[in-house]
Design a protein around this motif. Structure first.
Motif, PDB file in Angstrom:
ATOM      1  N   ASP A 181      21.532  -8.714  34.448  1.00  0.00           N
ATOM      2  CA  ASP A 181      21.790  -7.436  33.770  1.00  0.00           C
ATOM      3  C   ASP A 181      21.600  -6.232  34.688  1.00  0.00           C
ATOM      4  OD1 ASP A 181      22.389  -8.787  31.453  1.00  0.00           O
ATOM      5  OD2 ASP A 181      20.466  -8.371  30.471  1.00  0.00           O
ATOM      6  N   HIS A 240      13.822 -12.741  23.986  1.00  0.00           N
ATOM      7  CA  HIS A 240      14.177 -11.822  25.075  1.00  0.00           C
ATOM      8  C   HIS A 240      15.630 -11.939  25.498  1.00  0.00           C
ATOM      9  CE1 HIS A 240      10.062 -10.639  25.425  1.00  0.00           C
ATOM     10  NE2 HIS A 240       9.693 -11.892  25.563  1.00  0.00           N
ATOM     11  N   SER A 241      16.235 -13.093  25.286  1.00  0.00           N
ATOM     12  CA  SER A 241      17.607 -13.286  25.733  1.00  0.00           C
ATOM     13  C   SER A 241      18.625 -12.710  24.757  1.00  0.00           C
ATOM     14  CB  SER A 241      17.886 -14.780  25.933  1.00  0.00           C
ATOM     15  OG  SER A 241      17.672 -15.470  24.727  1.00  0.00           O
ATOM     16  N   VAL A 250      17.627 -11.011  33.174  1.00  0.00           N
ATOM     17  CA  VAL A 250      17.262  -9.649  33.579  1.00  0.00           C
ATOM     18  C   VAL A 250      17.884  -9.319  34.928  1.00  0.00           C
ATOM     19  CG1 VAL A 250      15.311  -8.255  34.414  1.00  0.00           C
ATOM     20  CG2 VAL A 250      15.142  -9.440  32.224  1.00  0.00           C
ATOM     21  N   HIS A 280      19.908  -9.435  22.294  1.00  0.00           N
ATOM     22  CA  HIS A 280      19.797  -7.993  22.166  1.00  0.00           C
ATOM     23  C   HIS A 280      20.480  -7.560  20.875  1.00  0.00           C
ATOM     24  CE1 HIS A 280      18.580  -7.924  26.368  1.00  0.00           C
ATOM     25  NE2 HIS A 280      19.625  -8.688  26.628  1.00  0.00           N
ATOM     26  N   ASP A 313      12.170  -6.604  33.273  1.00  0.00           N
ATOM     27  CA  ASP A 313      13.186  -5.575  33.500  1.00  0.00           C
ATOM     28  C   ASP A 313      12.549  -4.252  33.913  1.00  0.00           C
ATOM     29  OD1 ASP A 313      12.192  -5.623  30.862  1.00  0.00           O
ATOM     30  OD2 ASP A 313      13.952  -4.596  30.071  1.00  0.00           O
ATOM     31  N   TRP A 369      14.894 -15.877  30.773  1.00  0.00           N
ATOM     32  CA  TRP A 369      14.679 -14.447  30.566  1.00  0.00           C
ATOM     33  C   TRP A 369      14.810 -13.708  31.898  1.00  0.00           C
ATOM     34  CZ3 TRP A 369       9.201 -12.234  29.087  1.00  0.00           C
ATOM     35  CH2 TRP A 369       9.295 -10.862  28.837  1.00  0.00           C
ATOM     36  N   LEU A 370      14.107 -14.171  32.926  1.00  0.00           N
ATOM     37  CA  LEU A 370      14.154 -13.496  34.218  1.00  0.00           C
ATOM     38  C   LEU A 370      15.542 -13.598  34.854  1.00  0.00           C
ATOM     39  CD1 LEU A 370      12.447 -11.839  36.208  1.00  0.00           C
ATOM     40  CD2 LEU A 370      12.050 -13.951  37.445  1.00  0.00           C
ATOM     41  N   ARG A 395      13.237  -2.739  37.599  1.00  0.00           N
ATOM     42  CA  ARG A 395      13.876  -1.409  37.670  1.00  0.00           C
ATOM     43  C   ARG A 395      13.019  -0.461  38.503  1.00  0.00           C
ATOM     44  NH1 ARG A 395      15.656  -2.411  32.254  1.00  0.00           N
ATOM     45  NH2 ARG A 395      17.925  -2.475  32.234  1.00  0.00           N
TER      46      ARG A 395
END
Length: 197
Positions: free
Chosen positions: A92, A172-173, A89, A175, A44, A85-86, A48
């Protein structure tokens, strides 16, 4: 500039330590700024930073930044958890043109790479194998997949604290959220609210 610029994310601990070998091979073949070890930097943050830089360049009239943003492809090498995970991301980030993601099998089950047509076995860590995989990525056709998020909340205990117990390490998945107002519209008892993105 290549027809499809690529950024590679590798879980260097995956594949019985083959991830480290794969990382070294990709870094020898591509620019070091295109290859990231997921144990050193989270995707992430990388994405970003990448998309913010592309946006700044586009705003300054750089036409190449626009082309890169439209043709960029991602590669993720790891297990199903790393690939998920990727994928999460990228979802998101809510990009107007999300990049296609090639999932290179490097884990135990490799169900995601298999489902996407990349096979179940690692294609190899030597330069020849990696070049062959890169060539496949460049000509691969994209496919749309469904992605959803499930929001789970626990009822506040009648006694004691409901704050997480430190250190709280989530996959990671997942929160962690702080306290939620009792009047929040997603609070239900016995219902199953879904939040689609």
């Amino acid at each position: 500039m290549p027809n499809s610029p690529v950024v590679v994310f590798i879980n260097s601990k995956s594949g019985g330590q083959l991830g480290g070998e794969l990382l070294a091979t990709y870094r020898s073949l591509l620019n070091k700024n295109q290859v990231f070890d997921l144990l050193e930097e989270a995707p992430d943050k990388v994405l970003r930073r990448l998309y913010l830089n592309l946006e700044k360049l586009k705003n300054n009239g750089d036409s190449l930044a626009q082309i890169i943003g439209m043709t960029l492809k991602l590669i993720v090498a790891g297990g199903d958890g790393t690939a998920g995970w990727l994928l999460g991301v990228v979802c998101d980030l809510k990009l107007s043109n999300p990049p296609p993601i090639a999932t290179m099998p490097l884990g135990t089950g490799n169900n995601l790479p298999f489902a996407f047509g990349w096979g179940k076995k690692n294609p190899g860590t030597d330069p020849q194998s990696v070049i062959h995989f890169l060539e496949q990525v460049m000509v691969a056709k994209g496919m749309n997949i469904d992605n959803w998020h499930i929001l789970m909340r626990m009822r506040v205990p009648k006694e004691g604290s409901c704050d997480p117990i430190a250190p709280l390490e989530l996959p990671h998945s997942l929160h962690a959220f702080q306290r939620v107002s009792p009047t929040d519209s997603l609070n239900t008892l016995g219902g199953i609210p879904f939040h689609y993105k």
